[in-house]
Design a protein around this motif. Structure first.
Motif, PDB file in Angstrom:
ATOM      1  N   ALA A 149       8.535   4.598  -8.667  1.00 53.84           N
ATOM      2  CA  ALA A 149      10.273   4.013  -7.857  1.00 53.84           C
ATOM      3  C   ALA A 149       9.509   2.966  -7.269  1.00 53.84           C
ATOM      4  O   ALA A 149       9.514   1.335  -6.451  1.00 53.84           O
ATOM      5  CB  ALA A 149      10.787   4.841  -7.838  1.00 53.84           C
ATOM      6  N   HIS A 150       8.251   3.151  -5.689  1.00 53.78           N
ATOM      7  CA  HIS A 150       7.236   2.487  -5.037  1.00 53.78           C
ATOM      8  C   HIS A 150       6.889   1.604  -5.466  1.00 53.78           C
ATOM      9  O   HIS A 150       7.383   0.161  -4.962  1.00 53.78           O
ATOM     10  CB  HIS A 150       6.824   2.969  -4.414  1.00 53.78           C
ATOM     11  CG  HIS A 150       5.673   2.913  -2.879  1.00 53.78           C
ATOM     12  ND1 HIS A 150       6.936   1.678  -1.924  1.00 53.78           N
ATOM     13  CD2 HIS A 150       4.748   2.016  -3.511  1.00 53.78           C
ATOM     14  CE1 HIS A 150       6.136   1.766  -1.305  1.00 53.78           C
ATOM     15  NE2 HIS A 150       4.707   1.290  -1.839  1.00 53.78           N
ATOM     16  N   LEU A 151       6.360   1.362  -7.134  1.00 51.55           N
ATOM     17  CA  LEU A 151       5.474   0.237  -7.266  1.00 51.55           C
ATOM     18  C   LEU A 151       6.982  -0.683  -7.810  1.00 51.55           C
ATOM     19  O   LEU A 151       6.839  -1.746  -8.101  1.00 51.55           O
ATOM     20  CB  LEU A 151       4.730   0.556  -8.561  1.00 51.55           C
ATOM     21  CG  LEU A 151       3.436   1.130  -8.244  1.00 51.55           C
ATOM     22  CD1 LEU A 151       2.638   2.340  -9.411  1.00 51.55           C
ATOM     23  CD2 LEU A 151       2.892   0.159  -7.179  1.00 51.55           C
ATOM     24  N   ARG A 152       8.408  -0.359  -8.139  1.00 52.13           N
ATOM     25  CA  ARG A 152       9.256  -0.610  -9.474  1.00 52.13           C
ATOM     26  C   ARG A 152       9.994  -1.689  -7.691  1.00 52.13           C
ATOM     27  O   ARG A 152       9.628  -2.817  -8.030  1.00 52.13           O
ATOM     28  CB  ARG A 152       9.821   0.160  -9.808  1.00 52.13           C
ATOM     29  CG  ARG A 152      11.372  -0.739 -10.840  1.00 52.13           C
ATOM     30  CD  ARG A 152      12.360   0.367 -11.175  1.00 52.13           C
ATOM     31  NE  ARG A 152      11.405   0.462 -12.213  1.00 52.13           N
ATOM     32  CZ  ARG A 152      11.586   1.784 -12.484  1.00 52.13           C
ATOM     33  NH1 ARG A 152      12.205   2.975 -11.602  1.00 52.13           N
ATOM     34  NH2 ARG A 152      11.113   2.406 -13.037  1.00 52.13           N
ATOM     35  N   LYS A 153       9.538  -1.582  -6.569  1.00 50.58           N
ATOM     36  CA  LYS A 153      10.255  -1.438  -5.989  1.00 50.58           C
ATOM     37  C   LYS A 153       8.814  -2.802  -5.043  1.00 50.58           C
ATOM     38  O   LYS A 153       9.780  -3.904  -4.906  1.00 50.58           O
ATOM     39  CB  LYS A 153      10.784  -1.242  -4.467  1.00 50.58           C
ATOM     40  CG  LYS A 153      11.678  -0.241  -4.538  1.00 50.58           C
ATOM     41  CD  LYS A 153      11.867   0.885  -3.162  1.00 50.58           C
ATOM     42  CE  LYS A 153      13.201   1.868  -3.576  1.00 50.58           C
ATOM     43  NZ  LYS A 153      12.857   2.472  -1.809  1.00 50.58           N
ATOM     44  N   LEU A 154       7.766  -2.739  -5.244  1.00 54.35           N
ATOM     45  CA  LEU A 154       6.973  -3.760  -4.843  1.00 54.35           C
ATOM     46  C   LEU A 154       7.602  -5.027  -5.922  1.00 54.35           C
ATOM     47  O   LEU A 154       7.500  -6.059  -5.021  1.00 54.35           O
ATOM     48  CB  LEU A 154       5.645  -3.085  -4.658  1.00 54.35           C
ATOM     49  CG  LEU A 154       5.637  -2.485  -3.518  1.00 54.35           C
ATOM     50  CD1 LEU A 154       3.855  -1.838  -3.769  1.00 54.35           C
ATOM     51  CD2 LEU A 154       5.455  -2.613  -2.268  1.00 54.35           C
ATOM     52  N   LEU A 155       7.306  -4.734  -7.072  1.00 50.42           N
ATOM     53  CA  LEU A 155       7.237  -5.480  -8.029  1.00 50.42           C
ATOM     54  C   LEU A 155       8.629  -6.044  -7.629  1.00 50.42           C
ATOM     55  O   LEU A 155       8.859  -7.607  -8.404  1.00 50.42           O
ATOM     56  CB  LEU A 155       6.926  -4.501  -9.979  1.00 50.42           C
ATOM     57  CG  LEU A 155       7.091  -6.126 -10.410  1.00 50.42           C
ATOM     58  CD1 LEU A 155       5.704  -6.313 -10.151  1.00 50.42           C
ATOM     59  CD2 LEU A 155       6.671  -4.902 -11.782  1.00 50.42           C
ATOM     60  N   ASP A 156       9.730  -5.977  -8.411  1.00 46.99           N
ATOM     61  CA  ASP A 156      10.908  -6.286  -8.102  1.00 46.99           C
ATOM     62  C   ASP A 156      11.042  -7.274  -6.704  1.00 46.99           C
ATOM     63  O   ASP A 156      11.106  -8.638  -6.906  1.00 46.99           O
ATOM     64  CB  ASP A 156      11.980  -5.582  -7.227  1.00 46.99           C
ATOM     65  CG  ASP A 156      12.957  -4.787  -8.619  1.00 46.99           C
ATOM     66  OD1 ASP A 156      12.198  -5.119  -9.738  1.00 46.99           O
ATOM     67  OD2 ASP A 156      13.119  -3.667  -8.615  1.00 46.99           O
ATOM     68  N   ILE A 158       7.688  -7.951  -5.580  1.00 43.81           N
ATOM     69  CA  ILE A 158       6.958 -10.219  -5.743  1.00 43.81           C
ATOM     70  C   ILE A 158       7.710 -10.847  -6.538  1.00 43.81           C
ATOM     71  O   ILE A 158       7.295 -11.958  -6.035  1.00 43.81           O
ATOM     72  CB  ILE A 158       5.274  -8.807  -5.753  1.00 43.81           C
ATOM     73  CG1 ILE A 158       4.977  -8.568  -5.712  1.00 43.81           C
ATOM     74  CG2 ILE A 158       4.547 -10.303  -6.685  1.00 43.81           C
ATOM     75  CD1 ILE A 158       3.813  -7.787  -5.596  1.00 43.81           C
ATOM     76  N   LEU A 159       8.469 -10.479  -7.152  1.00 41.03           N
ATOM     77  CA  LEU A 159       9.006 -11.088  -8.630  1.00 41.03           C
ATOM     78  C   LEU A 159      10.394 -12.219  -7.807  1.00 41.03           C
ATOM     79  O   LEU A 159      10.329 -13.456  -8.223  1.00 41.03           O
ATOM     80  CB  LEU A 159       9.807 -10.240  -9.460  1.00 41.03           C
ATOM     81  CG  LEU A 159       9.020 -10.100 -10.955  1.00 41.03           C
ATOM     82  CD1 LEU A 159       9.685  -9.144 -11.694  1.00 41.03           C
ATOM     83  CD2 LEU A 159       7.895 -11.250 -11.547  1.00 41.03           C
ATOM     84  N   SER A 160      11.082 -11.664  -6.975  1.00 41.60           N
ATOM     85  CA  SER A 160      12.087 -12.259  -5.931  1.00 41.60           C
ATOM     86  C   SER A 160      11.199 -13.342  -5.121  1.00 41.60           C
ATOM     87  O   SER A 160      12.422 -14.183  -5.410  1.00 41.60           O
ATOM     88  CB  SER A 160      12.717 -11.637  -5.305  1.00 41.60           C
ATOM     89  OG  SER A 160      13.762 -10.483  -6.145  1.00 41.60           O
ATOM     90  N   VAL A 161      10.915 -13.162  -4.840  1.00 40.86           N
ATOM     91  CA  VAL A 161       9.891 -14.301  -3.808  1.00 40.86           C
ATOM     92  C   VAL A 161       8.814 -15.253  -4.349  1.00 40.86           C
ATOM     93  O   VAL A 161       9.194 -16.475  -4.480  1.00 40.86           O
ATOM     94  CB  VAL A 161       9.054 -12.873  -3.004  1.00 40.86           C
ATOM     95  CG1 VAL A 161       7.946 -14.099  -2.109  1.00 40.86           C
ATOM     96  CG2 VAL A 161       9.130 -12.071  -1.655  1.00 40.86           C
ATOM     97  N   SER A 162       8.190 -14.966  -5.703  1.00 40.38           N
ATOM     98  CA  SER A 162       8.017 -15.929  -6.834  1.00 40.38           C
ATOM     99  C   SER A 162       8.305 -16.701  -7.327  1.00 40.38           C
ATOM    100  O   SER A 162       8.193 -17.926  -7.487  1.00 40.38           O
ATOM    101  CB  SER A 162       6.322 -15.805  -7.476  1.00 40.38           C
ATOM    102  OG  SER A 162       7.576 -14.701  -8.126  1.00 40.38           O
ATOM    103  N   LEU A 163      10.125 -16.206  -7.720  1.00 38.62           N
ATOM    104  CA  LEU A 163      10.933 -16.931  -8.503  1.00 38.62           C
ATOM    105  C   LEU A 163      11.889 -17.981  -7.320  1.00 38.62           C
ATOM    106  O   LEU A 163      12.257 -18.374  -7.815  1.00 38.62           O
ATOM    107  CB  LEU A 163      11.764 -16.208  -9.544  1.00 38.62           C
ATOM    108  CG  LEU A 163      10.959 -15.656 -10.538  1.00 38.62           C
ATOM    109  CD1 LEU A 163      11.684 -14.244 -11.366  1.00 38.62           C
ATOM    110  CD2 LEU A 163      11.077 -16.971 -11.330  1.00 38.62           C
ATOM    111  N   GLY A 164      11.650 -17.067  -6.507  1.00 35.17           N
ATOM    112  CA  GLY A 164      12.115 -17.783  -5.256  1.00 35.17           C
ATOM    113  C   GLY A 164      13.506 -17.543  -4.652  1.00 35.17           C
ATOM    114  O   GLY A 164      14.631 -18.318  -4.379  1.00 35.17           O
ATOM    115  N   LEU A 165      14.088 -16.309  -5.841  1.00 36.06           N
ATOM    116  CA  LEU A 165      15.548 -16.150  -5.278  1.00 36.06           C
ATOM    117  C   LEU A 165      15.703 -15.338  -4.134  1.00 36.06           C
ATOM    118  O   LEU A 165      16.295 -15.056  -3.169  1.00 36.06           O
ATOM    119  CB  LEU A 165      15.504 -14.691  -5.932  1.00 36.06           C
ATOM    120  CG  LEU A 165      15.009 -15.157  -7.845  1.00 36.06           C
ATOM    121  CD1 LEU A 165      15.487 -13.536  -8.528  1.00 36.06           C
ATOM    122  CD2 LEU A 165      16.171 -16.089  -7.984  1.00 36.06           C
TER     123      LEU A 165
END
Length: 187
Positions: A149-156, A158-165
């Motif tokens: 769950a912690h890794l999922r939050k981190l991954l979300d 990271i993806l949100s930031v990298s996609l510019g969302l």
């Protein structure tokens, strides 16, 4: 079991002709005849004494049997004794056989119960070991789920930031100026 009963019936059937043979031998052989007369006289004396005691008569002199009657009575006594002894032997043998069979069955049941008890103890120990392993596995699974769950939050994030969302929360703050020694800010 049925062969044993059939065998005992055969022995009893064969005992009757032997008893008849005893009667004929008592009439033909002089030594056996004397033996039969002695047996008959003793049994007659015992029988009459017991009758007098039980019926309450005074003790009287008991007259012996005549030879012909004594031979017949003695031969009958011996032949009946032979048939009785054969029947008693068969009954005792059957009783011994059933007793040993019951004892064997009890020993078998005791051994089976002992084996079941030892298997039960072994299975209980194995069950306890499996329960401990299961408990440990559950704890590890909970830890893995928390880490996931912690890794999922981190991954979300990271993806949100990298996609510019969205902006990373670290970048929302004003960057602080880092000064290195020996460098001036004017350079």
């Amino acid at each position: 079991m049925s062969t044993l009963k059939l065998g005992s019936l055969l022995i009893r059937t064969l005992a009757k002709p032997v008893a008849t043979s005893i009667k004929t031998q008592a009439k033909q052989h002089p030594t056996f005849r004397e033996f039969c007369i002695n047996v008959a006289q003793q049994s007659h004396k015992l029988e009459m004494t017991l009758k007098m005691k039980f019926l309450g008569y005074k003790k009287e002199v008991i007259r012996p049997l005549n030879d012909a009657r004594a031979i017949e009575s003695g031969a009958n006594f011996l032949s009946e004794s032979f048939v009785f002894s054969v029947a008693a032997t068969i009954i005792i043998a059957e009783s011994w056989r059933s007793h040993s069979s019951a004892k064997h069955r009890r020993n078998y049941v005791d051994d089976a119960l002992e084996n079941l008890e030892s298997q039960t103890v072994t299975l209980k120990e194995a069950l306890e070991a499996v329960q401990k392993a299961h408990s440990t596995t559950e704890q590890q699974l909970k830890q893995i789920e928390e880490d996931n769950a912690h890794l999922r939050k981190l991954l979300d994030e990271i993806l949100s930031v990298s996609l510019g969302l969205r902006h990373h929360t670290e970048y929302d703050r004003q960057p602080s100026v880092i000064t290195l020694p020996g460098l001036s800010q004017e350079n």
